[in-house]
Design an enzyme around this catalytic site. Sequence first.
Site, short mmCIF file in Angstrom:
data_model
loop_
_atom_site.label_atom_id
_atom_site.label_comp_id
_atom_site.label_asym_id
_atom_site.label_seq_id
_atom_site.Cartn_x
_atom_site.Cartn_y
_atom_site.Cartn_z
N CYS A 156 0.84 -1.20 0.00
CA CYS A 156 0.00 0.00 0.00
C CYS A 156 0.88 1.25 0.00
O CYS A 156 1.36 1.69 1.05
CB CYS A 156 -0.93 0.00 1.22
SG CYS A 156 -2.00 1.47 1.27
N CYS A 159 -0.51 4.10 2.06
CA CYS A 159 -0.30 3.95 3.51
C CYS A 159 1.15 4.23 3.89
O CYS A 159 1.43 4.89 4.88
CB CYS A 159 -0.61 2.53 3.97
SG CYS A 159 -2.10 1.81 3.28
N ASP A 160 2.08 3.70 3.12
CA ASP A 160 3.47 3.66 3.57
C ASP A 160 4.43 4.56 2.79
O ASP A 160 5.52 4.87 3.27
CB ASP A 160 4.01 2.21 3.46
CG ASP A 160 3.24 1.26 4.35
OD1 ASP A 160 2.67 1.72 5.36
OD2 ASP A 160 3.20 0.05 4.05
#
Length: 335
Positions: A156, A159-160
């Site tokens: 992701c 997300c990261d």
Amino acid sequence: MISLTGSDTLFFWRFAMAERIVIIGSGPAGWTAAIYAARANLDPVVYEGEPSNIMVPGGQLMYTTEVENFPGFPSGVQGAEMMALFKQQSQRFDTRVLTEDIESVNFSSHPFKLKSSEGTDIEALSVIIATGARANWLNLPNEQRLAKTGGGVSACAICDGGLPGYRDKVLVVVGGGDSAIEEALYLTKFASKVIMVHRRDELRASPIMQERAKSNPKIEFKWNSVIIDVFGDKIISGIRLQDTINNDETDMECGGLFVAIGHTPNTSFLGDSLELDDKGFIGTRQSWRTATSVVGVFAAGDVMDPHYKQAITAAGTGCMAALEAERWLVSKGLD
Ligand code: NAP
């Protein structure tokens, strides 16, 4: 005073014995649904799932290290810690939690019938399915090891990708669909260069997304290539590629690997009890609603959302599902 016949008594007894609301799944969608249902005095029970080699209670966030984009955590929060807090908040309002899977469902009559992995038969007046989806991985041993330890392998980018460890590095995205391009475009904000590795010489993504990627000066393509190994002890240092045409192998240095080869929704236990789309995601009857093709059954989170796939959107749909379930129970006099 109402006098009940024998069959009336049986009818009321069956409804009184059934759970008013069963929530299946324990990610942001499931816990948020539980918080709302519990605060509405619906006495929810959450089947949080049994730990297995492909999923643990808490879902995909349990495999995420730092979460920086969930509002309310200005300094970030570890994924597992966030899920523990969600659970704790739902239990504050007396949500009951069972560490069991729901293995099968029968929605053909009401109350609905569910069977747990402990062999328990459950009757439910309403059900919220929030079992999530799992990112597909290449399933290489070093990929899995580094993904689980925050070593620069992720499924992701949103997300990261903004984490400091990825700044100004060469980042690799594997996949040729819309998600892979979306991730690659997002990563260009941080990376020195993004290399998209795809197993064919043609992208699956929509034309407009292809155009965006091809015209971005920071994105390069490595066509007809598959990743066969990932290097790095604590942090990724590179990958080994194999050419799908001549089988030649080459090594490439990189500072991050983002796997974007699709998601698999956790819906196999549902069989054909309700309508799923061609990829197995639960279809809802209307956009911006969580009611499924079975009246009284609602879906929330990644199991019904192939598009956004974020913790915050999952939590939002968990809230929606609980409100819709409550309104439905009230409308039927079942609350
Ligand atoms: P997808 O369309 O199924 O694409 C998956 C990609 O991964 C494909 O290119 C596939 O290669 C590749 N792949 C699959 N297994 C692989 C493996 N083992 N090794 C290497 N490559 C592998 O999945 P998605 O990109 O997640 O998109 C899912 C849906 O959401 C699609 O309908 C998409 O349009 C939609 N979506 C839309 C947007 C947007 O509009 N902005 C954004 C994200 C997603 P092949 O092409 O060779 O099969």
